[in-house]
Design an enzyme around this catalytic site. Sequence first.
Site, PDB file in Angstrom:
ATOM      1  N   TYR A 122      50.745  24.483  39.862  1.00  0.00           N
ATOM      2  CA  TYR A 122      50.115  24.592  38.538  1.00  0.00           C
ATOM      3  C   TYR A 122      51.215  24.688  37.494  1.00  0.00           C
ATOM      4  CZ  TYR A 122      47.012  26.804  35.009  1.00  0.00           C
ATOM      5  OH  TYR A 122      46.289  27.121  33.884  1.00  0.00           O
ATOM      6  N   TYR A 163      39.204  32.854  41.340  1.00  0.00           N
ATOM      7  CA  TYR A 163      40.550  33.332  41.005  1.00  0.00           C
ATOM      8  C   TYR A 163      40.525  34.231  39.780  1.00  0.00           C
ATOM      9  CZ  TYR A 163      45.425  33.251  39.494  1.00  0.00           C
ATOM     10  OH  TYR A 163      46.682  33.615  39.080  1.00  0.00           O
ATOM     11  N   HIS A 164      39.836  33.806  38.753  1.00  0.00           N
ATOM     12  CA  HIS A 164      39.870  34.550  37.494  1.00  0.00           C
ATOM     13  C   HIS A 164      39.124  35.884  37.598  1.00  0.00           C
ATOM     14  CE1 HIS A 164      40.552  30.298  36.487  1.00  0.00           C
ATOM     15  NE2 HIS A 164      41.474  30.806  35.701  1.00  0.00           N
ATOM     16  N   LYS A 180      42.810  41.820  20.291  1.00  0.00           N
ATOM     17  CA  LYS A 180      43.378  40.610  20.865  1.00  0.00           C
ATOM     18  C   LYS A 180      43.537  39.609  19.725  1.00  0.00           C
ATOM     19  CE  LYS A 180      43.698  39.469  24.612  1.00  0.00           C
ATOM     20  NZ  LYS A 180      44.838  39.471  25.592  1.00  0.00           N
ATOM     21  N   ASP A 223      44.033  33.873  23.011  1.00  0.00           N
ATOM     22  CA  ASP A 223      44.142  34.467  24.341  1.00  0.00           C
ATOM     23  C   ASP A 223      42.888  35.277  24.651  1.00  0.00           C
ATOM     24  OD1 ASP A 223      44.888  35.683  26.704  1.00  0.00           O
ATOM     25  OD2 ASP A 223      46.243  37.119  25.743  1.00  0.00           O
ATOM     26  N   HIS A 242      42.187  36.611  27.761  1.00  0.00           N
ATOM     27  CA  HIS A 242      42.343  37.510  28.909  1.00  0.00           C
ATOM     28  C   HIS A 242      42.291  38.957  28.405  1.00  0.00           C
ATOM     29  CE1 HIS A 242      44.088  33.746  30.440  1.00  0.00           C
ATOM     30  NE2 HIS A 242      43.663  34.165  31.601  1.00  0.00           N
TER      31      HIS A 242
END
Length: 733
Positions: free
Chosen positions: A57, A211-212, A578, A582, A584
């Site tokens: 990746y 995954y996340h 934030k 982004d 996350h």
Amino acid sequence: MPNPYPGTTAMPPRKDLYTPRDLRDIDHLDTRPGAYPFVRGPYETMYTERPWTIRQYAGFAGARESNAFFHALLSGGAQALSVAFDLPTHRGYDSDHPMAAADVGVAGVAIDSVEDMERLFDGIALDRVSVSMTMSGAVLPVLGSFILAARERGIPQERLAGTIQNDILKEFMVRNTYIHAPGPSMRIAGDVVEYVARHMPRFNAMSISGYHFQEAGADGPLELALTLANARAYLRMLAERGMKVDDFCRNLSFFFGVGMDFFGEIAKLRAARILWSDIVRAHGGSTPRSQAMRMHCQTSGWSLTAADPLNNAARTTLEAMAAVFGGTQSLHTNACDEAWALPSDAAARLARNTQLILQHEAGLCGVVDPWAGSYMMERLTADTVQTVRVLMEEIDAAGGVLAALESGWLTRRIHIAASRTQAAIDSGERRIVGVNAFQDDAAQALSGLRGDAQPVEMRRIDGRQIRAEQAARLAALRARRDGGKVEAALDRLAGLAERGNGNLLEATISALEVRATVGECTAALERVWPRYRARPEFSAGAYSGARPPDDPAWSAACKTVDAMRRRDGRGPSVLIVKLGQDGHDRGAKAVAAALADAGFRVHLGGLFDTPESAADEAARLGVEAVGVSSLAGAHLELVPRLARCLRERAMDHVPLVLGGVVPDADRAALVEAGVAAIFTPGTPMDAVVRGLARVIEAARARGEHAGTRHGVDTAIPLADAAGPAWEQQWRGR
């Protein structure tokens, strides 16, 4: 045997000793690889005839720089590519859009047009190299640009091999790179699957991601339950559109994270195949191709540490072995320096070579499913299947994926798991070598925490230069195209969205063909479907409830805050924000929960704030500090801008603190801009509490906080800031 991940809630129990008795009620023991229920792998020969695909990746800066990196990966042994796009591209902004300014090319490659996609894959044989694209939000213009870039080189779409992620549900749960609301987003996802099923037989139309969830804090069974619940929702949606289950399931794949629970992760991947084959069968899927789960795996990014970072190479190796033993079809291994910034060339090469060593030196390809028949592994696999089924029943009881998403049930469950895991690390119950166990001076020196030296050279991106280059290309593109044709194509795209008929990917390709941009295609859809904006929540009590009651460090931190409250008549208050694109928010929510548990009055801002809107919110709330959570590398632009905005609003008395991935080389500039404290990854929450309390105490001592300046405490209660529903969540109900 104790749970290897203390504080989590869904892990099946482990024993110290397994015997033949543990196999008595397991049904799949006599099954073969390549046959239902596919526990031993989706293919009969697995790696004995063809090893898993090394799919690294990568993506950063502009298309030219990423193209050079791709060529280096392929020449060094990588067999396929996986593209990391920058955050503006994920969110459907062109690089010259004001909302994109700080994030262009920083955490991935910037793609604004078909020309950018052509530059990205220049010299790469797209009819022979499989390409995976991690894209869900702006999936229409990004996949459309890829198809056109190949077509204009003479490669028809039916010869393209690879995957588009196109998993929008998980974006609303964890990663947050969504654009439109869930309803229209599901229509877009369905249109992509339909188009690919008709025209691209070698391409996977959806890669459903777990995954996340793991990166956001879910343990293995919860990651698997959420992934399969989303997959089932897509399956039902596509069936309602009239597609046959066997036709579209053959174009679906999965994407899992692999962390440090070695045995548990192997069992998770084996269990995933059992569960998926049963789901497909239950919905009418009859062919082995549709029932067999094919997956890509990536080693954990969350497990990487900034402290003693060379240890990350060992962690990645163990995680890669778990993915291989679990039967993955392709694998990405993370670089050891990713806790600081984008991977350096040396670290990326080591990550790739780790897979080559496993394939060619360790002999892992010589046996199909070497764990088959293991007392422990088969029991753990069966227990994981059962645990996941119970979790999926809980999701159904909450009304299904969409209802559980809208109610906050899903995000709350992940956040609580993340908070408990963080508490287990901070208390030392869960050991991390070089972070909370086996630390020494040499390790601290290598980590750069003392400013001595870092073991590898970090990659740095000049975002302003990339943005200027992309803006110049966009201006040139707009100057030479036929504006009337572009406008007509975009009007048609918006019309199809409004009327609810026609395939949106097909219409997007037509718009891109006359050289509409990624941002313009997204803006056309925004005429019908405005941008969706969710406000994050956090759960009080999740963190402190997982710290031992006699934990001296946590008790001392809470006493520090309590002393401030008793001395000054009020607890300290903070706004956590934030900035930029982004999404996350694991760290922001975890810190918010811990600070609230320690006695702070905590306000959690919305996602995708600008420095201006964050400063306005801080002024409205009258907080005593503003904390910025940054993981995407845009801090050097966004944080100083926020400091200026606070000064312009006469709030220079409010200290600004920063937490997240901040390279040592950036600290001096941030401090000069006005940052009072920086909390890097691995900082225990008790240290964050004490550090932020000291910063606020110093401001109070100077008499420069808003309350004493005006003679009153101007901070408002959390309920007034966020509404009754959020207040209930904050109180842990």
